[in-house]
Design an enzyme around this catalytic site. Sequence first.
Site, PDB file in Angstrom:
ATOM      1  N   GLU A 359       0.892  -1.279  -0.044  1.00  0.00           N
ATOM      2  CA  GLU A 359      -0.068   0.000   0.051  1.00  0.00           C
ATOM      3  C   GLU A 359       0.884   1.204  -0.007  1.00  0.00           C
ATOM      4  OE1 GLU A 359      -2.829   1.258   3.398  1.00  0.00           O
ATOM      5  OE2 GLU A 359      -4.353   0.232   1.853  1.00  0.00           O
ATOM      6  N   HIS A 390       6.328 -26.869   2.767  1.00  0.00           N
ATOM      7  CA  HIS A 390       5.223 -27.920   2.175  1.00  0.00           C
ATOM      8  C   HIS A 390       4.405 -27.259   1.597  1.00  0.00           C
ATOM      9  CE1 HIS A 390       7.516 -30.547   4.960  1.00  0.00           C
ATOM     10  NE2 HIS A 390       7.685 -29.774   5.744  1.00  0.00           N
ATOM     11  N   LYS A 515     -13.945   2.280  -3.532  1.00  0.00           N
ATOM     12  CA  LYS A 515     -14.928   2.513  -2.782  1.00  0.00           C
ATOM     13  C   LYS A 515     -15.926   3.176  -3.292  1.00  0.00           C
ATOM     14  CE  LYS A 515     -11.386   2.978   1.104  1.00  0.00           C
ATOM     15  NZ  LYS A 515     -10.647   3.865   1.854  1.00  0.00           N
TER      16      LYS A 515
HETATM   17  O1  F6P Z   1      -8.824   1.645   2.153  1.00  0.00           O
HETATM   18  C1  F6P Z   1      -7.475   1.639   2.837  1.00  0.00           C
HETATM   19  C2  F6P Z   1      -7.258   2.158   4.174  1.00  0.00           C
HETATM   20  O2  F6P Z   1      -7.530   3.528   4.059  1.00  0.00           O
HETATM   21  C3  F6P Z   1      -6.189   1.967   4.905  1.00  0.00           C
HETATM   22  O3  F6P Z   1      -5.038   2.899   4.347  1.00  0.00           O
HETATM   23  C4  F6P Z   1      -6.454   1.688   6.242  1.00  0.00           C
HETATM   24  O4  F6P Z   1      -5.401   1.343   6.996  1.00  0.00           O
HETATM   25  C5  F6P Z   1      -7.609   1.013   6.118  1.00  0.00           C
HETATM   26  O5  F6P Z   1      -8.280   1.434   4.986  1.00  0.00           O
HETATM   27  C6  F6P Z   1      -8.399   1.552   7.252  1.00  0.00           C
HETATM   28  O6  F6P Z   1      -8.689   2.896   7.505  1.00  0.00           O
HETATM   29  P1  F6P Z   1      -9.631   3.219   8.629  1.00  0.00           P
HETATM   30  O7  F6P Z   1      -8.494   3.160   9.835  1.00  0.00           O
HETATM   31  O8  F6P Z   1      -9.558   4.750   8.608  1.00  0.00           O
HETATM   32  O9  F6P Z   1     -10.702   2.591   9.090  1.00  0.00           O
END
Ligand code: F6P
Length: 550
Positions: A359, A390, A515
């Site tokens: 990421e 394995h 998203k």
């Molecule tokens: O969608 C990726 C992300 O933003 C990550 O970078 C982050 O760790 C995760 O989602 C969770 O985000 P949050 O802690 O804001 O719920």
Amino acid sequence: MIDKIPRSELTEWCYLQGKAKAMQHTHLRDLAHDHERNQALTFRSGPMLLDISKQKLDVPILKGLVKLAETVGLPSAINALVKGEAVNNTEGRPALHSALRLPKDQTLMVDGIDVVPDVHDSLEKMRSIVSRIHSRQWRGFSGRAITDVVNIGVGGSDLGPFMACQALNEFVPEEATRLHIHFVSSIDGTQVADLLGTLRPETTLFIISSKSFTTIDTLSNAHTALQWMLKAMGDKELVVAHHFIGVSTKPEKMSAWGIPEANQILFWEWVGGRFSLWSGIGLPVALKVGMANFEQMLAGAHFMDKEFSDKPIAQNLPALLGLVGVWNATFLDIRAHSVLPYDGRLKYFPSYLSQLEMESNGKSVDKQGLPVEHSTCPVLWGEVGPNAQHAFYQLLHQGTQPVSCDFIAPIKRYTGLSHNSEAYKSLQTQHQLALANCLAQSRVLMLGDASTDSDANTPNFKRYRGNQPSTTILLDELTPYTLGALVALYEHKVFVMSVLWDINPFDQWGVELGKKIADKMSQALAGQHNPSFDASTLNLLKIIADVTQG
Ligand code: F6P
């Protein structure tokens, strides 16, 4: 200034490209017996040893990498990172995970404000919560003590604390032995549904962990948990006050959800999600191993921070690990990297690292917004080494894919048990077996057939090409302190690689579009027709609707 010159036009870059070309004709076995080289490529700092002598490089190449790092400004970039400059350029903010490990008597001014007191206030609040839960003063709505804590979070709000809780399972203090820590992350509800069936509402506490407090995965699991609690006790205010803690940078969103201020642990925008284990996001770890052990983890990470900021690049463990990473991924064009702990306690370390590295450095645009001309982060995966032997080691040994590996192992284990017991002896033998396998595998990957007595008559299907580079990281033992140091080692490795590649490791714009489209897709699944979708998606939506409606 130097950032404006494309990497490929730097003399140091061209030098390394030439070396990499020449290295294509060198097998690792040709480098394997040089003791002087081995000494020059083995580094120790505190409780950690970094051995890069099984990498496809020699001392001049390492010097070239160090020179490149200096030319692109790594020392000043490290300084900018730890001093709180806005190194996250697309979001205009610092990335100050190292500030979360600063001792109380230090100062770090960011925008005219010392952040250290805030960090320690938040740790103090954690300490108070941990102490009330451990001492059974924190009670559920019916007056019973808490027996189960469920962390609801995803990505950085899940992977770090989950990994650390598994790694430190042997460090549970007496006062925490009655407490069970659970983790729920997946949006589909499988984990929460399975778990709730085994828990009792009156003795269960939920931690809603979310930097943004908007992540749908986490909020939907939290909603299910709340409904489950409300079924047992209908008074929402009472239930939330006794059974929900929030950890976030967004107090107003936690309050809107109903979490009272006393149950909110705050952290700051300048902590990246995947770097947040050291903040309140580490609360499950503190509940599992106690605040003193959590602070040992912070101390180990701080040790590595000092290593990173104070040592010259040529002797700086995270810098060296990062330089080797760039050498492999960019110059030798090795696009897969496997992390292989020879200690079952580190089972979830590879999946934690897969977020940390991919990421962070899964980027193709440089800090000026232009496409990069070189390859960046390799695909990273891993598993407990002996189990992976394995499973997928066949590909490492005889596949067509070049893969670089990190072998990680503690030197000492099972030192706390009675020396006379048979169980102790058996476990000691098991640890030795793990170490033997660790050293055997890195040796075979390096040498291939040359590590055995195969000859010209050995059929091809029994032959080992070798020539797969690896790094070995040995910890004296696995403790909260060394785990902290190990995690910080990789955090800084990621930063080093990003500087060499001239990319921003602290944003993650690549996850945003999915998203948004998922929102639209939810509406489509709820029956709203969306003709702008592609044919494949429309067809799948239709099939789902047909099956759903029977
Ligand atoms: O969608 C990726 C992300 O933003 C990550 O970078 C982050 O760790 C995760 O989602 C969770 O985000 P949050 O802690 O804001 O719920």
